[in-house]
Write an enzyme that holds these catalytic residues in place. Structure first.
Site, PDB file in Angstrom:
ATOM      1  N   HIS A 120      18.651-105.927  13.188  1.00 44.64           N
ATOM      2  CA  HIS A 120      19.098-105.085  14.291  1.00 44.64           C
ATOM      3  C   HIS A 120      19.318-105.875  15.581  1.00 44.64           C
ATOM      4  CE1 HIS A 120      17.672-101.681  11.767  1.00 44.64           C
ATOM      5  NE2 HIS A 120      18.704-101.104  12.323  1.00 44.64           N
ATOM      6  N   ASP A 181      12.860 -96.455  21.064  1.00 47.66           N
ATOM      7  CA  ASP A 181      13.569 -95.206  20.740  1.00 47.66           C
ATOM      8  C   ASP A 181      13.889 -95.108  19.245  1.00 47.66           C
ATOM      9  OD1 ASP A 181      13.609 -94.138  23.304  1.00 47.66           O
ATOM     10  OD2 ASP A 181      15.415 -95.233  23.856  1.00 47.66           O
ATOM     11  N   GLU A 292      12.777 -90.345  30.024  1.00 46.17           N
ATOM     12  CA  GLU A 292      13.978 -91.169  30.047  1.00 46.17           C
ATOM     13  C   GLU A 292      15.067 -90.421  30.805  1.00 46.17           C
ATOM     14  OE1 GLU A 292      15.375 -92.795  26.394  1.00 46.17           O
ATOM     15  OE2 GLU A 292      13.510 -93.885  25.981  1.00 46.17           O
TER      16      GLU A 292
END
Length: 549
Positions: A120, A181, A292
């Site tokens: 990732h 997240d 957030e």
């Protein structure tokens, strides 16, 4: 004799200084420079001598030498460097033996080593051109173990996924306090960078919630480290971008878990009001567990596009609201609770919301399980995969912007440089006092700073790579604007193409960075995809001279 001894001592110091300078000034080879690295053409195959050398190792796991294109890909989708081999280790000893072998080859090999989890990374950070990629999820010698008691924690392999930690710790009524997240990332990957999400304003990033690490250094040494044991390596590896060692085990701090989550969203017209409310909540004694924010540019009919699980507080007024294409700011909050606490939690939420200045008609709420909330991005991932929109280039840009500059940044960037949403734009503040400044993570030099993340996706079109190039050009304009600001921003998940830029990024920490590199990875074997240091024969030979003196 005293003068001679002093001369030898000064000579030894001088040699170390020369080595630091060589590490600092080693030029980058052409195939690693940013202007060539966006090509989709895989690099040349490994040499026979390289593969023969690796084949000679006796391991519990195994090397893979054919069809390695998957190890030359990542989530960013822009950098593609083919390794010589991929190691599938069964044990930490396999990782140690491989790195030690590469280290002992010295000047006779250009082999480097990169740790890879789920791939990732964004800029080829987990790739090793003609080197060795270690598939960290293959390690089976470490098992996940939860420790309850006064200071609860969980021991996990470096290649384990955060989502699996969540499931295992919940069985004990516990959970990590700080998350990313997206939970389908490896422990070693996020701890090598930082691990920032909506809990960071309360608990700091993930790297500040670690009790102990097991690390394999660039010399192949297996080292257990913590704040009190090998502390320099411990803090160096946390947020150290893989430069000093590969994380093979971590002990993560835990806290009591909850079963349910009250999930809330609301909108603002003005950035000043939006940021003021965020900062008020950050310093409030009775606050939320997660906070957030998002920027919404050039969108209409927004409320109709929110998750179907969210219900408006005032359905009539909500149905009458229209964004009219104006810039809006969304505040997202979450409060964790257990069913027997519902009434008390609900009262606390109502009190906190009454002190905020959002647009009243845009208050939306939902109630979900803790797992549903924390694993929310994975649901979006599955939907995008179904449409073939997940495996596209992701030219993301993540910034840490000082509070003193955030209003000016918002005014100039949102709606001007960034004229449309190419993807989610995150923005939320964190409190520096909650963070440990001993780690390698570099942040602005202010008590409060904002994470601003441009999470763009380059969807293919008939014009080819035009969309990708547009986003990259847009990102560069944002970076150019940041460079013009009086108080500096810092990149999170940083990427630079010159060592001068890296020195500027690390600032006063650069001396510590080079010292640690010399101590724990003197041949610059580890994490070549970060492009901070490059393995070279000149560096190695100078190291040998230093050892000789």
């Amino acid at each position: 004799m005293g003068s001679l001894s002093k001369f030898k001592s000064n000579k030894h110091v001088l040699c170390r200084i020369i080595l630091v300078l060589l590490l600092s000034c080693t030029p980058y080879s052409t195939n690693l420079s940013s202007r060539h690295s966006s090509s989709n053409i895989l690099q040349s195959p490994p040499s026979v001598s390289t593969t023969f050398s690796l084949r000679s190792l006796v391991l519990d796991g195994y090397f893979e030498f054919d069809d390695l294109s998957y190890a030359a890909k990542d989530f960013g989708g822009r950098y593609h460097f083919l390794p010589s081999a991929v190691l599938h280790p069964k044990s930490v000893a396999d990782v140690s033996a491989t790195i030690k072998h590469v280290f002992e080859l010295g000047t006779f090999s250009e082999l480097t080593v990169a740790a890879r989890g789920r791939g990732h990374s964004l800029q080829g950070q987990a790739q090793a051109h003609k080197g060795v990629v270690i598939q960290m999820e293959s390690i089976k010698s470490h098992k996940m173990r939860v420790h309850s008691g006064k200071n609860p924690s969980v021991d996990v392999p470096g290649g384990e996924l955060w989502i699996n930690i969540l499931y295992e710790t919940l069985k004990h009524g516990l959970a990590p306090k700080s998350w990313t997240d997206y939970l389908h990332l490896t422990i070693g990957g996020t701890l090598s960078n930082g691990g920032i999400s909506g809990q960071a304003f309360l608990h700091g990033p993930q790297i500040d919630n670690v009790q102990e690490l097991e690390v394999v250094t660039g010399k192949g040494d297996i080292v257990t480290c913590s704040e009190k044991q090998n502390g320099d390596l411990f803090y160096g590896v946390l947020g150290g971008l893989g430069q000093y060692g590969i994380i093979t085990r971590a002990r993560i701090s835990l806290g009591p878990s909850a079963e349910r989550v009250k999930w809330i969203k609301m909108l603002y017209h003005e950035f000043s009001t939006f940021s003021m409310d965020q900062e008020r909540l950050m310093f409030s004694k009775e606050t939320f567990d997660y906070m957030e924010g998002f920027v919404i540019i050039n969108r209409t009919g927004l409320l109709n596009n929110w998750r179907s699980s969210f219900g408006p507080k005032d359905p009539v007024r909500a149905s009458q609201f229209s964004s009219d294409g104006k810039i809006l700011y969304c505040l997202e909050l979450a409060k964790y609770f257990n069913p027997n606490e519902y009434d008390i939690v609900e009262q606390g939420i109502e009190k906190s919301l009454s002190e905020l200045n959002f647009i009243p008609s845009t208050l939306f709420q939902s109630e979900v399980s803790l797992v549903e909330f924390l694993d929310r991005v994975h649901i979006s991932e599955m939907k995008l995969k179904e449409k073939g929109l997940w495996d596209v280039p992701h030219p993301w840009l993540n910034l840490l912007v000082p509070k003193s500059q955030i209003s000016h940044f918002a005014e100039q960037v949102f709606g001007n440089i960034i004229a449309d949403n190419n993807g989610a734009i995150l923005i939320y503040p964190v409190n520096q006092s909650k963070w440990n400044n001993k780690t390698s993570l570099v942040t602005p030099d202010e008590n409060v700073f904002y994470l601003v993340a441009f999470l763009s996706s380059a969807i293919p079109s008939a014009s080819g790579n035009e969309r990708l190039e547009q986003i990259l050009a847009q990102n560069q304009k944002v970076l150019d604007f940041c460079s013009s600001m009086t108080t500096g921003c810092k990149q999170y998940l940083p990427h630079y193409s010159t060592q001068e830029d890296w020195q500027s990024h690390f600032g006063p920490k650069w001396e510590i960075v080079t010292r640690r590199k010399l101590e724990y990875d003197p041949l610059a074997i580890l994490a070549p995809g970060q492009r901070i240091f490059q393995k070279s024969s000149s560096t190695v030979s100078t190291k040998a001279q230093v050892q000789a003196t």
